[in-house]
Design an enzyme around this catalytic site. Structure first.
Site, PDB file in Angstrom:
ATOM      1  N   HIS A  20      35.033 -23.239  77.708  1.00  0.00           N
ATOM      2  CA  HIS A  20      34.836 -21.943  77.068  1.00  0.00           C
ATOM      3  C   HIS A  20      33.426 -21.427  77.327  1.00  0.00           C
ATOM      4  O   HIS A  20      32.449 -22.129  77.123  1.00  0.00           O
ATOM      5  CB  HIS A  20      35.079 -22.084  75.571  1.00  0.00           C
ATOM      6  N   ASP A  28      32.572 -11.959  97.635  1.00  0.00           N
ATOM      7  CA  ASP A  28      32.848 -11.688  99.039  1.00  0.00           C
ATOM      8  C   ASP A  28      31.974 -12.588  99.905  1.00  0.00           C
ATOM      9  O   ASP A  28      31.137 -13.340  99.406  1.00  0.00           O
ATOM     10  CB  ASP A  28      32.646 -10.199  99.354  1.00  0.00           C
ATOM     11  N   HIS A  96      24.258  -3.756  90.869  1.00  0.00           N
ATOM     12  CA  HIS A  96      24.495  -4.936  91.696  1.00  0.00           C
ATOM     13  C   HIS A  96      23.381  -5.976  91.546  1.00  0.00           C
ATOM     14  O   HIS A  96      23.660  -7.183  91.483  1.00  0.00           O
ATOM     15  CB  HIS A  96      24.654  -4.520  93.165  1.00  0.00           C
ATOM     16  N   TYR A 118      30.860  -5.192  97.845  1.00  0.00           N
ATOM     17  CA  TYR A 118      30.889  -5.239  96.385  1.00  0.00           C
ATOM     18  C   TYR A 118      32.177  -5.831  95.810  1.00  0.00           C
ATOM     19  O   TYR A 118      32.527  -5.568  94.662  1.00  0.00           O
ATOM     20  CB  TYR A 118      30.608  -3.859  95.779  1.00  0.00           C
ATOM     21  N   ALA A 119      32.875  -6.645  96.575  1.00  0.00           N
ATOM     22  CA  ALA A 119      34.068  -7.332  96.071  1.00  0.00           C
ATOM     23  C   ALA A 119      33.605  -8.628  95.403  1.00  0.00           C
ATOM     24  O   ALA A 119      33.761  -9.727  95.942  1.00  0.00           O
ATOM     25  CB  ALA A 119      35.053  -7.598  97.203  1.00  0.00           C
ATOM     26  N   ASN A 120      33.011  -8.466  94.234  1.00  0.00           N
ATOM     27  CA  ASN A 120      32.430  -9.576  93.484  1.00  0.00           C
ATOM     28  C   ASN A 120      32.699  -9.357  92.005  1.00  0.00           C
ATOM     29  O   ASN A 120      32.626  -8.227  91.517  1.00  0.00           O
ATOM     30  CB  ASN A 120      30.907  -9.630  93.667  1.00  0.00           C
TER      31      ASN A 120
END
Length: 129
Positions: A20, A28, A96, A118-120
């Site tokens: 947890h 990316d 970012h 920006y595929a994060n």
């Protein structure tokens, strides 16, 4: 042998060790990897595996109580933004540079082969009860 779910033994084992509040950065191929984080690098070739495929697989296995992504994704990668907003209600968007700073606390980094910007996303693990 597992017959369903995540078959990669390194990733499956790392997921089993999460608790947890732990952070999981799904990123990316170009995202800087935070020093000291456990990394499962799935990148094979540009675009393989995709951010979408990896994120969907992880979301099927994990309980997520929160998620953070870069607000730049909306303009630079609308497909990733749509996926994130659809799959992660309550998604928080930050600059970012702030996402990179927050990622330093990630317990696990899962690097994809994604080659679009920006595929994060930084996921925060919840509990199933």
């Amino acid at each position: 042998m597992k017959k369903a779910g995540i078959l990669n033994r390194h990733l499956a084992g790392a997921l089993a060790g999460l608790g947890h509040g732990d952070g999981v950065l799904v990123c990316d191929a170009g995202m800087p990897i935070p020093a000291g984080s456990h990394v499962v690098d799935l990148a094979f070739r540009a675009g393989i595996p995709s951010f979408a495929d990896v994120l969907e697989g992880l979301l099927a296995e994990l309980v997520i109580e929160g998620a953070t992504a870069a607000h730049e994704v909306r303009e630079a990668n609308p497909a990733a933004a749509a996926l994130l907003e659809e799959c992660l209600p309550g998604l928080v968007l930050v600059p970012h540079d702030e996402l990179k700073a927050l990622s330093a606390e990630a317990r696990l980094v899962v690097r994809t082969g994604e080659a679009r910007p920006y595929a994060n996303v930084l996921l925060r693990c919840g509990v199933f009860f």
